[in-house]
Scaffold this motif. Structure first.
Motif, PDB file in Angstrom:
ATOM      1  N   UNK A  49     -55.080 -16.446  43.954  1.00 34.80           N
ATOM      2  CA  UNK A  49     -53.950 -15.547  43.760  1.00 34.80           C
ATOM      3  C   UNK A  49     -52.942 -15.953  42.712  1.00 34.80           C
ATOM      4  N   UNK A  50     -53.205 -17.014  41.951  1.00 36.92           N
ATOM      5  CA  UNK A  50     -52.255 -17.427  40.917  1.00 36.92           C
ATOM      6  C   UNK A  50     -52.305 -16.458  39.744  1.00 36.92           C
ATOM      7  N   UNK A  51     -51.162 -15.911  39.366  1.00 41.08           N
ATOM      8  CA  UNK A  51     -51.088 -14.909  38.305  1.00 41.08           C
ATOM      9  C   UNK A  51     -50.351 -15.407  37.066  1.00 41.08           C
ATOM     10  N   UNK A  52     -49.930 -16.658  37.074  1.00 36.29           N
ATOM     11  CA  UNK A  52     -49.150 -17.188  35.965  1.00 36.29           C
ATOM     12  C   UNK A  52     -50.001 -17.623  34.790  1.00 36.29           C
ATOM     13  N   UNK A  53     -49.385 -18.387  33.891  1.00 42.31           N
ATOM     14  CA  UNK A  53     -50.058 -18.830  32.682  1.00 42.31           C
ATOM     15  C   UNK A  53     -50.713 -20.189  32.838  1.00 42.31           C
ATOM     16  N   UNK A  54     -51.539 -20.542  31.858  1.00 48.01           N
ATOM     17  CA  UNK A  54     -52.199 -21.843  31.824  1.00 48.01           C
ATOM     18  C   UNK A  54     -51.915 -22.519  30.482  1.00 48.01           C
ATOM     19  N   UNK A  55     -51.511 -23.764  30.545  1.00 44.57           N
ATOM     20  CA  UNK A  55     -51.417 -24.619  29.368  1.00 44.57           C
ATOM     21  C   UNK A  55     -52.589 -25.587  29.475  1.00 44.57           C
ATOM     22  N   UNK A  90     -44.862 -26.494  25.327  1.00 42.27           N
ATOM     23  CA  UNK A  90     -43.572 -26.358  25.994  1.00 42.27           C
ATOM     24  C   UNK A  90     -42.759 -25.223  25.381  1.00 42.27           C
ATOM     25  N   UNK A  91     -42.771 -25.137  24.062  1.00 42.53           N
ATOM     26  CA  UNK A  91     -42.051 -24.059  23.381  1.00 42.53           C
ATOM     27  C   UNK A  91     -42.659 -22.705  23.726  1.00 42.53           C
ATOM     28  N   UNK A  92     -43.992 -22.623  23.738  1.00 40.27           N
ATOM     29  CA  UNK A  92     -44.688 -21.385  24.090  1.00 40.27           C
ATOM     30  C   UNK A  92     -44.285 -20.922  25.484  1.00 40.27           C
ATOM     31  N   UNK A  93     -44.309 -21.844  26.442  1.00 39.34           N
ATOM     32  CA  UNK A  93     -43.980 -21.489  27.830  1.00 39.34           C
ATOM     33  C   UNK A  93     -42.526 -21.053  27.968  1.00 39.34           C
ATOM     34  N   UNK A  94     -41.642 -21.757  27.271  1.00 40.82           N
ATOM     35  CA  UNK A  94     -40.216 -21.427  27.362  1.00 40.82           C
ATOM     36  C   UNK A  94     -39.943 -20.038  26.796  1.00 40.82           C
ATOM     37  N   UNK A  95     -40.578 -19.725  25.666  1.00 35.71           N
ATOM     38  CA  UNK A  95     -40.379 -18.418  25.045  1.00 35.71           C
ATOM     39  C   UNK A  95     -40.962 -17.291  25.890  1.00 35.71           C
ATOM     40  N   UNK A  96     -41.909 -17.617  26.768  1.00 33.50           N
ATOM     41  CA  UNK A  96     -42.447 -16.635  27.711  1.00 33.50           C
ATOM     42  C   UNK A  96     -41.476 -16.350  28.856  1.00 33.50           C
ATOM     43  N   UNK A  97     -40.435 -17.162  28.952  1.00 32.77           N
ATOM     44  CA  UNK A  97     -39.478 -16.999  30.039  1.00 32.77           C
ATOM     45  C   UNK A  97     -39.840 -17.804  31.268  1.00 32.77           C
ATOM     46  N   UNK A 134     -40.709 -30.756  28.608  1.00 37.68           N
ATOM     47  CA  UNK A 134     -40.315 -29.653  29.485  1.00 37.68           C
ATOM     48  C   UNK A 134     -38.936 -29.899  30.103  1.00 37.68           C
ATOM     49  N   UNK A 135     -38.708 -31.144  30.511  1.00 42.72           N
ATOM     50  CA  UNK A 135     -37.420 -31.481  31.099  1.00 42.72           C
ATOM     51  C   UNK A 135     -36.286 -31.362  30.104  1.00 42.72           C
ATOM     52  N   UNK A 136     -36.525 -31.772  28.853  1.00 47.27           N
ATOM     53  CA  UNK A 136     -35.487 -31.678  27.822  1.00 47.27           C
ATOM     54  C   UNK A 136     -35.117 -30.232  27.527  1.00 47.27           C
ATOM     55  N   UNK A 137     -36.078 -29.313  27.703  1.00 48.39           N
ATOM     56  CA  UNK A 137     -35.797 -27.896  27.463  1.00 48.39           C
ATOM     57  C   UNK A 137     -35.089 -27.255  28.650  1.00 48.39           C
TER      58      UNK A 137
END
Length: 409
Positions: free
Chosen positions: A246-252, A158-165, A190-193
């Motif tokens: 076509x998904x270009x986003x990240x993966x957790x 969650x922290x990694x994703x948030x810092x990615x914007x 994720x909701x708390x962030x």
């Protein structure tokens, strides 16, 4: 035989030990029930290989001494196709062969074993391989859990994703108790962030071979990142299909899936850009890791996974606990002696183990790694169980891992 009354059970066990000793082949049976076929078959095979490798080493070095004599280990493996009902039936058969402990690497089926493993005269130790925090709440006195807790991975993700914007996340995670917990825990962090879950489309990674439908629904919500995963093989398929769509986003990637295995299946990391998951085995070096990796690959003709390494370490820990307890048939004494088998450090074992909780979870670092610019970044090694700086430093001084460790708490 352990299903009859206690006296008959003990007599039957004694007769087996006497016969085996007279034949100079006194054995301790170790059972395995897990997926050995289907989409998750590779995952189960990695687990079995780790146990098998440890048993061969222990036997070659003279076995283990208990009850005043030498014993050697015998591995009995059974396919349960990730079915709790089949897992229980397998366990009954393994008990009929005198199994002291049964390994099960899927919490959905291991949870079923925990309902029967303390039956009088039918007791056996369950070695679970799960990051499920619910496993710690079972209050089962014969449970050992060889994995970090998924809550720690979810917190870092969650922290990694948030810092990615990233602010919008979709979830396409495997069905079952393990997947349910991952989705619930990540949703909470994720909701708390301040993040938003745009879609939640669980899918069966153990049986499904096409993920177009759940991925279509998830991608339609335009997420920045997707929480995905189950066994490595089908997780690789999810990544490939998501990119094709076509998904270009990240993966957790949930901790059950292993990124080095996925990269091998995808012929590299190109499709895995901006992914984070469990670190590669080779990215967490210790004095013994290169020797272990070579021996494993030479023996089993496949890459080393954490499943193999942790089951290898768990089997060695079990053997050491049997020796410390001085008995091979009193399962409660063997389980109680497990703390005496630890720590097991990286100068002798490829995956470090520092202790065990009252609930049975072995303390081992959580190792996490991301992919940036088509390359694996340096792994992060988190010591998650320590509560104070002094506790962390005591672990830090013991550890033989050759990259820095970090406290998580």
């Amino acid at each position: 035989m352990r299903h009859f009354n206690k006296i008959l059970c003990l007599l039957a066990m004694a007769s087996i030990v006497f016969w085996s000793a007279s034949a100079f082949t006194a054995e301790i049976v170790i059972g395995f029930t897990g997926p050995l076929s289907g989409p998750a078959g590779e995952y189960g095979q990695d687990c079995v290989n780790g146990i098998d490798m440890a048993i061969k080493e222990i036997n070659a070095s003279g076995g283990v001494t208990a009850d005043g004599q030498k014993f050697f280990f015998k591995l009995e493996r059974m396919d349960d196709k990730v079915s709790p009902e089949i897992a229980v039936a397998n366990a009954r058969q393994l008990l009929g062969k005198g199994a002291l402990a049964i390994f099960d690497p899927v919490f959905t089926s291991a949870a079923a074993l925990l309902k029967i493993n303390e039956e009088e005269c039918g007791e056996f130790i369950v070695f679970g391989y799960t990051s499920s925090p619910k496993a710690d709440m079972t209050k089962n006195n014969l449970l050992v859990i060889a994995a970090p807790v998924l809550t720690d991975y979810a917190k870092v993700y969650a922290k990694f994703a948030w810092e990615k914007g990233w602010r919008k996340a979709a979830m396409v995670v495997t069905l079952g108790a393990y997947g349910d917990e991952w989705r619930q825990v990540f949703r909470s962090y994720w909701g708390k962030m301040g993040g938003r879950i745009t879609a939640d489309k669980p899918a069966n990674y153990y049986t499904r071979t096409d993920f177009v439908a759940p991925l279509t629904a998830a991608i339609a919500t335009n997420p920045d990142v997707m929480l995905i995963g189950g066994p490595s093989g089908t997780t690789a398929l999810v990544i490939a299909q998501a990119r094709q769509m076509g998904f270009k986003g990240g993966f957790l990637i949930v901790d059950q899936a292993k990124m080095d295995t996925i990269a091998q299946m995808l012929d590299g990391t190109k499709l895995m850009e901006n992914a984070i998951g469990t670190a590669n085995v080779s990215s967490v070096p210790s004095p013994v890791s290169s020797t272990f990796i070579k021996k494993y690959q030479d023996t089993y003709k496949r890459i080393v996974t954490w499943e193999a390494m942790l089951h290898y370490g768990s089997m060695h820990a079990l053997a050491k606990a049997i020796a410390a307890a001085g008995t091979q048939d009193n399962v409660y004494a063997v389980r109680a002696a497990l703390p005496k088998a630890l720590p097991m450090l990286g100068d002798r074992y490829p995956a470090e183990m520092f202790g065990v909780s009252n609930a049975g979870r072995i303390y081992m670092p959580a190792v996490i790694q991301s992919i940036k610019g088509g390359k694996f970044a340096q792994a992060d090694v988190y010591v998650w169980w320590t509560k104070t700086p002094a506790e962390f430093e005591s672990v830090n001084k013991l550890s033989k891992i050759m990259i820095p460790r970090k406290p998580l708490n």
